[in-house]
Every structure is written in structure tokens, then in C-alpha cells.
Motif scaffolding. Structure first.
Motif, PDB file in Angstrom:
ATOM      1  N   ILE A 187      40.584  46.753  37.491  1.00 55.16           N
ATOM      2  CA  ILE A 187      40.900  46.632  38.911  1.00 55.16           C
ATOM      3  C   ILE A 187      40.008  47.556  39.740  1.00 55.16           C
ATOM      4  CG2 ILE A 187      42.693  47.052  40.633  1.00 55.16           C
ATOM      5  CD1 ILE A 187      44.729  46.144  38.478  1.00 55.16           C
ATOM      6  N   ARG A 188      39.702  48.718  39.196  1.00 56.28           N
ATOM      7  CA  ARG A 188      38.914  49.713  39.937  1.00 56.28           C
ATOM      8  C   ARG A 188      37.422  49.384  39.951  1.00 56.28           C
ATOM      9  NH1 ARG A 188      40.935  53.595  37.608  1.00 56.28           N
ATOM     10  NH2 ARG A 188      39.395  54.020  35.981  1.00 56.28           N
ATOM     11  N   GLU A 240      45.496  51.314  30.735  1.00 58.22           N
ATOM     12  CA  GLU A 240      44.245  51.987  31.079  1.00 58.22           C
ATOM     13  C   GLU A 240      43.138  50.981  31.352  1.00 58.22           C
ATOM     14  OE1 GLU A 240      41.107  55.209  29.125  1.00 58.22           O
ATOM     15  OE2 GLU A 240      43.138  55.007  28.301  1.00 58.22           O
ATOM     16  N   ARG A 241      43.019  49.971  30.484  1.00 54.69           N
ATOM     17  CA  ARG A 241      41.996  48.942  30.677  1.00 54.69           C
ATOM     18  C   ARG A 241      42.275  48.133  31.937  1.00 54.69           C
ATOM     19  NH1 ARG A 241      36.948  48.014  29.259  1.00 54.69           N
ATOM     20  NH2 ARG A 241      37.432  48.774  27.168  1.00 54.69           N
ATOM     21  N   TYR A 258      31.291  45.716  33.325  1.00 51.59           N
ATOM     22  CA  TYR A 258      32.259  45.930  32.243  1.00 51.59           C
ATOM     23  C   TYR A 258      31.886  47.175  31.440  1.00 51.59           C
ATOM     24  CZ  TYR A 258      35.545  44.511  28.536  1.00 51.59           C
ATOM     25  OH  TYR A 258      36.574  44.452  27.631  1.00 51.59           O
ATOM     26  N   ALA A 259      30.601  47.354  31.196  1.00 50.84           N
ATOM     27  CA  ALA A 259      30.159  48.495  30.397  1.00 50.84           C
ATOM     28  C   ALA A 259      30.457  49.827  31.086  1.00 50.84           C
ATOM     29  CB  ALA A 259      28.664  48.386  30.132  1.00 50.84           C
ATOM     30  N   LYS A 260      30.510  49.834  32.394  1.00 56.35           N
ATOM     31  CA  LYS A 260      30.769  51.055  33.134  1.00 56.35           C
ATOM     32  C   LYS A 260      32.222  51.510  33.033  1.00 56.35           C
ATOM     33  CE  LYS A 260      27.043  50.309  36.480  1.00 56.35           C
ATOM     34  NZ  LYS A 260      26.693  50.035  37.892  1.00 56.35           N
ATOM     35  N   MET A 261      33.077  50.633  32.510  1.00 55.35           N
ATOM     36  CA  MET A 261      34.488  51.020  32.355  1.00 55.35           C
ATOM     37  C   MET A 261      34.683  51.921  31.157  1.00 55.35           C
ATOM     38  SD  MET A 261      36.785  47.728  33.377  1.00 55.35           S
ATOM     39  CE  MET A 261      36.491  46.867  31.833  1.00 55.35           C
TER      40      MET A 261
END
Length: 274
Positions: A181-182, A175-176, A270-273
């Protein structure tokens, strides 16, 4: 910093460099591209260890005890054999990766090196990274700057647009990995990861890479490099901005960048993940 303190740090650097050079010659390069059958094992999860790792760690343990035997010793291989050794990370200790980049070493290719940190109360106070093939020696002491082969350095971004990113996906869960990648990969030009923290941290300060993401953050891989990058004027910190601590065993996620501004941009992505 007083003159006496500076002289003490330079003297310690010289002792550590001499030890790293000696161990490289005696335990590492003698086995480079010369490993016999049965001298490479898998510790699990595609994490190899060789006879050279074990011999190197034994020599480093002996040498560091001679430099300062009052410090506890936390080595990657001894900690693998006895996980309780990780409890020493909250006290004054040496932290050692006897061959950083074992995957490369076992395959007979660069880069690989030795990493040593000196920590106290969960914080790295000094750190050294040595490239076994080129002899490059990176040193840092908390609050007193970062050095390469004795010359003080200031971290320099590549200046590329988009910035260059070395993103390690191998220890992320599915998932991470997909989220990275997205959400992050499209914002950067992706470059290879060296599978060697002793190489990756210098790349972030020496104008080769701009940012990196590390998922697994074991002390022997990151204590010295994170300190060195921060002392160079770059930034290494947890994704929430908190400092990297050697005693946070099991915590994942660490961001490194050639400048605080580049770090902030990466941390926002990163926080948006989450």
C-alpha cells in the motif's frame, strides 16, 4: 510449428472445450444460485468449497483421463484432501481448478470458471481458462501463441495514465500488505480484483487491466493463466524475473502485466519493498 502439430493442438483445444462445457452444464450451473444449506464449507482461511466444486472435479478427472490417461491428475479439491498429491507436479500431469472463483460462485455472482493446465517437468505446456457464464475460452500452448475463442490475440495495455492495477492483498501478511500500500499502490489507479484468476488473466491481455500482483501462487490458479499471458505477449513471472513453475509448492509472489515494460516498472517498485 508444423501443420500436424497445429492440428493436434486445435483438436486438443476442441476436446478440452467440450469437456469444460459439459462439466459446466452438468455440475456447475445446476448449482448456481441453488446451493442448499450444508453444501458450502470453509476449508480454512475464508477459502470456501461447494458440492459443485467436488462434482466438477470428479467429472473433469474422468474426462481428462479419457483424453490422456498417462498424465497424473492434480486437482485442487483432491490435493486439499491429500496434500501428497502435490508431489505429482514435477511429472507430466493435468492441473485442475474445478471452479475458479468459488467465493463468487457461492455468493451467487460472477465471475467464476474452470482452469486446466497440462504440465511436464514443472512447466506448463498448455493452458485453458473457461468462463462458465459467458463461454469465453482462452487457450495457449507453449511457444505457439494465445487464443480467445479460437482467435489469436496480442496483449494490449489499457493506455491509461497512471496504469490500472489489480492488487490482491488478501493472502499477504500484515507487513507485506502495508508495504504494498505504501510503495506500490500510489503509482497506479487501483481497480477491483475479481477473486478469479480465470478472469484476471484475460483482463491483463484484453485492455482492461495493466498489472496485477498475486501473493498466493497455487498451480491450479496460475499455471494456465501465466502461460496464456506470456504467450499473448504480456508477462507473468516471479518478482525476481524467474519463470513461474508449477512445482514450486509454497513459493509466494507473482507479477502479471500487459507488457514487459509494464512488468519491469512493477518489479522495480516491488523490489523496493524488501
Amino acid at each position: 510449428m508444423t501443420l500436424r502439430q497445429a492440428q493436434g493442438e486445435r483438436a486438443l483445444d476442441a476436446e478440452i472445450l467440450a469437456l469444460m462445457q459439459r462439466v459446466t452444464e452438468q455440475a456447475i450451473l445446476t448449482r448456481y444460485r441453488n446451493l442448499a444449506a450444508g453444501e458450502v464449507e470453509d476449508k480454512g482461511g475464508n477459502d470456501p468449497v461447494t458440492v459443485a466444486d467436488k462434482d466438477s472435479e470428479a467429472l473433469l478427472h474422468e474426462g481428462l483421463a479419457a483424453i490422456d490417461g498417462s498424465l497424473a491428475f492434480v486437482g485442487e479439491e483432491t490435493a486439499h484432501a491429500d496434500p501428497s498429491i502435490m508431489d505429482r507436479l514435477d511429472r507430466p500431469c493435468w492441473i485442475v481448478d474445478p471452479i475458479d472463483g468459488t467465493r463468487n460462485f457461492a455468493a451467487g455472482k460472477p465471475p467464476f470458471g474452470i482452469i486446466i493446465a497440462r504440465a511436464d517437468r514443472g512447466e506448463a505446456r498448455s493452458g485453458w481458462l473457461f468462463d462458465c457464464l459467458t463461454g469465453r475460452f482462452c487457450a495457449a500452448h507453449q511457444g505457439n501463441g494465445a487464443f480467445v475463442d479460437g482467435e489469436r490475440i496480442i496483449a494490449q495495455p489499457t493506455g491509461r495514465t497512471p496504469p490500472l492495477a489489480a492488487i490482491s492483498l488478501i493472502f499477504m501478511d500484515d507487513e507485506r500488505r502495508k508495504a504494498t500500500i505504501r510503495h506500490i499502490s500510489p503509482k497506479y489507479e487501483l481497480v477491483d480484483i475479481p477473486y478469479c484468476a480465470a478472469e484476471q488473466y484475460p483482463r491483463l491481455a484484453l485492455g482492461v487491466n495493466d498489472v496485477s500482483i498475486f501473493e498466493r501462487t497455487l498451480a491450479w490458479d496460475h499455471a494456465a493463466g501465466a502461460l496464456w499471458l506470456n504467450e499473448a505477449g504480456g508477462k507473468a513471472a516471479r518478482p525476481d524475473g524467474s519463470p513461474y513453475r508449477v512445482d514450486e509448492v509454497g513459493r509466494t509472489g507473482l507479477l502479471g502485466a500487459a507488457s514487459p515494460a509494464l512488468w519491469d516498472e512493477l518489479a522495480e517498485l516491488y523490489a523496493k519493498m524488501d
